[in-house]
Design a protein around this motif. Structure first.
Motif, PDB file in Angstrom:
ATOM      1  N   VAL A 191       0.857  -1.179   0.000  1.00 16.88           N
ATOM      2  CA  VAL A 191       0.000   0.000   0.000  1.00 16.88           C
ATOM      3  C   VAL A 191       0.897   1.234   0.000  1.00 16.88           C
ATOM      4  CG1 VAL A 191      -2.008  -1.044   1.095  1.00 16.88           C
ATOM      5  CG2 VAL A 191      -0.186  -0.139   2.516  1.00 16.88           C
ATOM      6  N   ASP A 192       0.416   2.277  -0.642  1.00 18.29           N
ATOM      7  CA  ASP A 192       1.203   3.491  -0.803  1.00 18.29           C
ATOM      8  C   ASP A 192       1.267   4.276   0.502  1.00 18.29           C
ATOM      9  OD1 ASP A 192       2.672   5.415  -2.236  1.00 18.29           O
ATOM     10  OD2 ASP A 192       0.860   6.634  -2.509  1.00 18.29           O
ATOM     11  N   ASN A 193       2.358   5.013   0.660  1.00 20.27           N
ATOM     12  CA  ASN A 193       2.522   5.938   1.785  1.00 20.27           C
ATOM     13  C   ASN A 193       2.513   7.357   1.221  1.00 20.27           C
ATOM     14  OD1 ASN A 193       3.090   7.114   4.285  1.00 20.27           O
ATOM     15  ND2 ASN A 193       5.300   6.945   3.967  1.00 20.27           N
ATOM     16  N   PRO A 194       1.351   8.020   1.156  1.00 19.55           N
ATOM     17  CA  PRO A 194       1.244   9.328   0.499  1.00 19.55           C
ATOM     18  C   PRO A 194       2.211  10.380   1.017  1.00 19.55           C
ATOM     19  CG  PRO A 194      -0.941   8.431   0.939  1.00 19.55           C
ATOM     20  CD  PRO A 194       0.036   7.532   1.635  1.00 19.55           C
ATOM     21  N   PRO A 195       2.553  10.457   2.307  1.00 15.62           N
ATOM     22  CA  PRO A 195       3.470  11.526   2.757  1.00 15.62           C
ATOM     23  C   PRO A 195       4.900  11.391   2.248  1.00 15.62           C
ATOM     24  CG  PRO A 195       2.155  10.694   4.592  1.00 15.62           C
ATOM     25  CD  PRO A 195       1.981   9.744   3.460  1.00 15.62           C
ATOM     26  N   SER A 196       5.249  10.257   1.619  1.00 23.78           N
ATOM     27  CA  SER A 196       6.624  10.076   1.161  1.00 23.78           C
ATOM     28  C   SER A 196       7.024  11.183   0.185  1.00 23.78           C
ATOM     29  CB  SER A 196       6.787   8.715   0.488  1.00 23.78           C
ATOM     30  OG  SER A 196       8.069   8.582  -0.090  1.00 23.78           O
ATOM     31  N   ARG A 197       8.278  11.610   0.274  1.00 22.92           N
ATOM     32  CA  ARG A 197       8.783  12.681  -0.581  1.00 22.92           C
ATOM     33  C   ARG A 197       9.062  12.213  -2.008  1.00 22.92           C
ATOM     34  NH1 ARG A 197      11.812  13.876   4.352  1.00 22.92           N
ATOM     35  NH2 ARG A 197      13.443  12.476   3.562  1.00 22.92           N
TER      36      ARG A 197
ATOM     37  N   THR B  35       9.677   6.406   3.713  1.00 21.12           N
ATOM     38  CA  THR B  35       9.243   5.125   3.146  1.00 21.12           C
ATOM     39  C   THR B  35       8.181   5.343   2.075  1.00 21.12           C
ATOM     40  OG1 THR B  35       9.628   4.120   5.314  1.00 21.12           O
ATOM     41  CG2 THR B  35       8.381   2.843   3.704  1.00 21.12           C
ATOM     42  N   PRO B  36       8.396   4.880   0.839  1.00 19.57           N
ATOM     43  CA  PRO B  36       7.408   5.114  -0.225  1.00 19.57           C
ATOM     44  C   PRO B  36       6.170   4.237  -0.123  1.00 19.57           C
ATOM     45  CG  PRO B  36       9.264   3.854  -1.081  1.00 19.57           C
ATOM     46  CD  PRO B  36       9.622   4.243   0.322  1.00 19.57           C
ATOM     47  N   TYR B  37       6.308   3.065   0.462  1.00 17.02           N
ATOM     48  CA  TYR B  37       5.194   2.125   0.572  1.00 17.02           C
ATOM     49  C   TYR B  37       5.532   1.137   1.674  1.00 17.02           C
ATOM     50  CZ  TYR B  37       8.457  -0.707  -2.098  1.00 17.02           C
ATOM     51  OH  TYR B  37       9.593  -1.373  -2.501  1.00 17.02           O
ATOM     52  N   TYR B  38       4.561   0.340   2.058  1.00 22.71           N
ATOM     53  CA  TYR B  38       4.789  -0.695   3.058  1.00 22.71           C
ATOM     54  C   TYR B  38       3.834  -1.847   2.800  1.00 22.71           C
ATOM     55  CZ  TYR B  38       0.997   2.035   5.180  1.00 22.71           C
ATOM     56  OH  TYR B  38      -0.172   2.730   5.393  1.00 22.71           O
ATOM     57  N   SER B  39       4.073  -2.961   3.423  1.00 27.01           N
ATOM     58  CA  SER B  39       3.249  -4.155   3.223  1.00 27.01           C
ATOM     59  C   SER B  39       1.819  -3.898   3.658  1.00 27.01           C
ATOM     60  CB  SER B  39       3.824  -5.345   3.996  1.00 27.01           C
ATOM     61  OG  SER B  39       5.093  -5.701   3.506  1.00 27.01           O
ATOM     62  N   ASP B  40       0.881  -4.383   2.853  1.00 25.42           N
ATOM     63  CA  ASP B  40      -0.535  -4.241   3.165  1.00 25.42           C
ATOM     64  C   ASP B  40      -0.868  -5.117   4.374  1.00 25.42           C
ATOM     65  OD1 ASP B  40      -3.262  -4.053   3.277  1.00 25.42           O
ATOM     66  OD2 ASP B  40      -3.600  -4.444   1.161  1.00 25.42           O
ATOM     67  N   PRO B  41      -1.251  -4.538   5.514  1.00 30.51           N
ATOM     68  CA  PRO B  41      -1.521  -5.363   6.696  1.00 30.51           C
ATOM     69  C   PRO B  41      -2.630  -6.397   6.473  1.00 30.51           C
ATOM     70  CG  PRO B  41      -1.320  -3.051   7.308  1.00 30.51           C
ATOM     71  CD  PRO B  41      -1.368  -3.092   5.813  1.00 30.51           C
ATOM     72  N   GLU B  42      -3.630  -6.052   5.664  1.00 29.85           N
ATOM     73  CA  GLU B  42      -4.734  -6.989   5.456  1.00 29.85           C
ATOM     74  C   GLU B  42      -4.283  -8.232   4.711  1.00 29.85           C
ATOM     75  OE1 GLU B  42      -9.091  -7.093   3.240  1.00 29.85           O
ATOM     76  OE2 GLU B  42      -8.354  -5.220   4.094  1.00 29.85           O
ATOM     77  N   LYS B  43      -3.292  -8.078   3.829  1.00 27.00           N
ATOM     78  CA  LYS B  43      -2.801  -9.218   3.057  1.00 27.00           C
ATOM     79  C   LYS B  43      -1.638  -9.943   3.743  1.00 27.00           C
ATOM     80  CE  LYS B  43      -4.165  -7.519  -1.522  1.00 27.00           C
ATOM     81  NZ  LYS B  43      -4.947  -6.378  -1.047  1.00 27.00           N
TER      82      LYS B  43
END
Length: 732
Positions: A55-61, A365-373
């Motif tokens: 999943v995307d991390n919108p605040p990433s630069r 961090t640009p993205y991280y693992s989807d917790p639901e998956k």
């Protein structure tokens, strides 16, 4: 003016509002739509995120193009499993037994007494990516930060990316006898070590309990505003409520829901995972089942006024709502003589609350693992009648557990509505039915006419000749169902279950299609932080580091892409694909294999002086069972390490490719009649990559894109060195 008359920039903006499957479909409409989607970095990034289970991390630069580059590079690197980018962490303190790993942060406890089984005096944390910013192969100890509260630490919990939060559980004796201790939860801002500004109470007092070091285990997890706290107190001769689970709103400090259980309780547990901020899974040891509990209503309810004279922070059964069971998922039935000694579980990362509840912003961090998956790992230590203990590991997605629970609740709701409608429509027939039954008592009522709290117990034999072969059989008898047994044999159709009871699914109804089981090695289950997202890592006794990937969508695309390239999986050396059902483990065969390995080692010693030694063949997957008695763990570990060293030396002599891959798409069967009542089938697809372990690691841990190798001291009790392996290069 038609849609395709618009410029590409506007069409790309329109496509950015489409869902994943719609983006795939729109590329089949025409060549222009395909070119627009293929050439737009933001759209490609959206597709790649979904395929990778991120999943995307919108605040990433980072801009979408850079995020896409990083994501593709790391996903490709996991397929090659290159471990050359590594750093060794220098430790400036003596590690204790407390550790955690999440959100790019590693935490280790500190023991200031070198000898003996001392406790934890402080905790140290390090940002793992900061170690790779150093130019040398060893990261200096100055990268570690220290938190010292002046009290003994029992456990910790981290929510770094969502809240910049670290929860430290401490104890302090309140009497001279050093038997009663106050247990507190300190809520700190990780980046500063100061009280967290979002917490109304920087310290939550749990309770004052009988406490002896080494006789108490605590587990806590944080998700959104929820802090779930579990205490297992093994204090000798104290039996009152040794298992206590409390759910707090950590921002207000208010306990929301709780539960107390005895060790003699058939629903006792010693670990949990969070499916969401308002749903918890409890592995029930005596019942060999997963109990799912929702507490959303209690979480949203306004706080009740505290009873007069009640000490703040302490709860009783009367003032705190009890955690209620929502659904029960039974695990595979054990052999009648088998006994589950322990269950431990982990599912990383934890689910997050709504974005409005987050109190921290990660701009790197640009993205991280989807917790639901993410996958849950569950270790079962099973004691067999033949006097040994075997360890089995189950893998299942968090989303599969959520869907199974929701489907069961929906079926129960539909069945309840159908019963109510049937009862209303048949109310006019009550008098006629009663008269019919009175005139002919031998005519049994149908199953549909049974009340919810009745069940068949077989035909009723009348008269004094009950044992006569021609005795008259009356209508089937009925009795009220015991509440303890009500769910034991329940099926998803609700035929044997009361409407007001939580649905219970037997193993065959939910498990084989969505899980994968392995017969594991005892040493590998000592550390539980071995999963992140949909990956699972393990150093096996074959001397290789194995990475398991359970991403269904990623596996499907990889296998299909290899087929289109002309080199399908299995065509290259070291690769195999298993699409049909097969038996993966058989304990008797494995024990024979261990004997063959030992014989081969003896032959090797006898021929050590000869110039040309025969090549020794060793099976790739060998399970070494050295767990003879639970009370002799040190002897077991020593024996296991000896067997591991033997097998590793032999494995190094094999002429196998360094990189090996196994794609498992079919159903595997564990045939162990000593442990299980049935053949243990599981069908969750996975890709297993393995390479030779780069060093003598006792175990490896996993966090997003970093594998953490652990080297232990000579006694195998404490960490002496940590080695980090970054997969796919830096994140920025």
């Amino acid at each position: 003016m038609g849609l395709l008359d618009l410029p590409d920039e506007l069409l790309a903006h329109i496509a950015s509002n489409l869902q994943f499957h719609d983006l795939l479909t729109i590329q089949q409409v025409c060549a222009r739509w395909r070119d627009i989607v293929k050439s737009n970095a933001a759209l490609q990034y959206h597709i790649e995120l979904r395929v990778a289970g991120m999943v995307d991390n919108p605040p990433s630069r980072l801009v979408p193009g850079e995020r896409l580059r990083v994501l593709r590079a790391k996903e490709e690197a996991w397929r090659t499993l290159d471990l050359t980018d590594k750093r060794s962490l220098m430790l400036g303190h003596r590690p204790s037994g407390i550790y955690d790993l999440t959100g790019g942060t590693l935490l280790l406890g500190e023991r200031r007494v070198a000898e003996g089984f001392s406790g934890t005096d402080a905790v140290h944390t390090i940002n793992l990516h900061s170690a790779f910013a150093e130019s040398g192969p060893r990261a200096p100890p100055t990268l570690w930060s220290n938190i010292d509260l002046g009290k003994q630490v029992i456990d910790v919990g981290l929510a770094i990316q969502e809240h910049d939060l670290i929860a430290v559980v401490t104890y302090q004796y309140v009497n001279e006898a050093r038997l009663l201790a106050a247990v507190d939860i300190h809520l700190l801002k990780h980046s500063t070590g100061q009280p967290h500004p979002a917490a109304a109470k920087s310290v939550i007092h749990f309770d004052t309990i009988h406490y002896l070091p080494g006789h108490c285990s605590i587990m806590l997890e944080i998700s959104g505003d929820t802090l779930c706290f579990l205490l297992n107190n093994y204090f000798p001769f104290i039996n009152a409520d040794p298992v206590t689970l409390v759910v707090y709103n950590w921002k207000t400090g208010r306990p929301v829901v709780g539960q107390k259980r005895l060790y003699s309780d058939p629903t006792m547990f010693n670990s949990f995972i969070l499916l969401s901020p308002d749903t918890v899974v409890l592995p029930i040891i005596p019942m060999n089942a997963l109990e799912i509990c929702k507490f959303g209503e209690e979480l949203a309810a306004p706080p009740p006024p505290p009873p007069p004279g009640t000490q703040q922070g302490i709860f009783t059964k009367t003032e705190l709502p009890e955690l209620k069971t929502t659904c029960v998922l039974q695990l595979p039935p054990l052999h009648p003589g088998g006994l589950v000694l322990r269950m431990t579980c982990r599912c990383e990362p934890n689910p997050r609350g709504p974005s409005s509840s987050a109190t921290s912003t990660d701009k790197v961090t640009p993205y991280y693992s989807d917790p639901e998956k993410a996958v849950m790992i569950l270790h079962l230590h099973v004691r067999l009648t033949i006097g040994i203990t075997r360890v089995y590991t189950m893998i299942v997605h968090r989303s599969s557990l959520i869907k199974t629970m929701n489907d069961a609740l929906e079926r129960q709701r539909v069945q309840k509505a159908a019963r109510a409608a049937k009862a209303a429509s048949s109310s006019s027939q009550t008098v006629e039915d009663s008269l019919t039954e009175f005139l002919d008592p031998r005519e049994p009522r149908s199953d549909d006419d049974m009340t919810d709290d009745e069940e068949h117990v077989g035909p009723q034999v009348l008269g004094p000749f009950q044992n006569h072969p021609f005795a008259y059989e009356g209508p089937p008898r009925r009795r009220r169902r015991s509440p303890w047994l009500a769910g034991a044999g329940s099926h998803s159709d609700g035929g044997n279950q009361r409407a007001d009871e939580p649905p219970t699914l037997i193993w065959e109804e939910w498990g084989p299609a969505v899980t994968r089981w392995f017969q594991d090695e005892l040493a590998g289950t000592r550390w539980i932080t071995t999963t992140c997202g949909q990956r699972f890592v393990r150093v096996r006794s074959d001397g290789r580091l194995h990475v398991f990937d359970f991403n269904r969508l990623g596996i499907k695309r990889y296998v299909h892409g290899r087929s289109l390239s002309g080199e399908p999986v299995g065509a290259l050396p070291g690769e195999e694909i298993l699409e049909e059902n097969y038996s993966e483990f058989s304990p008797r065969i494995e024990e024979d294999a261990v004997g063959l390995v030992e014989e081969d080692e003896e032959e090797e010693d006898e021929e050590a002086e000869e110039e040309d030694e025969d090549e020794v063949e060793v099976e790739e997957d060998i399970y070494v069972d050295t767990d003879e008695e639970d009370g002799n763990e040190q002897e077991e570990d020593a024996g296991h390490d000896l067997d591991v060293r033997r097998i590793r030396r032999l494995a190094q002599k094999q002429s196998l490719p360094e990189r090996q891959m196994k794609v498992v798409l079919g159903t595997t069967t564990i045939q162990d009649s000593d442990a299980w009542e049935i053949e243990l089938e599981s069908s969750l697809p996975y890709i297993e990559m393995s390479v030779p372990a780069p060093d003598d690691y006792e175990s490896v841990l996993l966090d997003e894109d970093i594998i953490v190798g652990l080297k232990m001291d000579t006694e195998g009790r404490h960490i002496r060195e940590i080695v980090l392996h970054q997969i796919g290069g830096p994140i920025a």
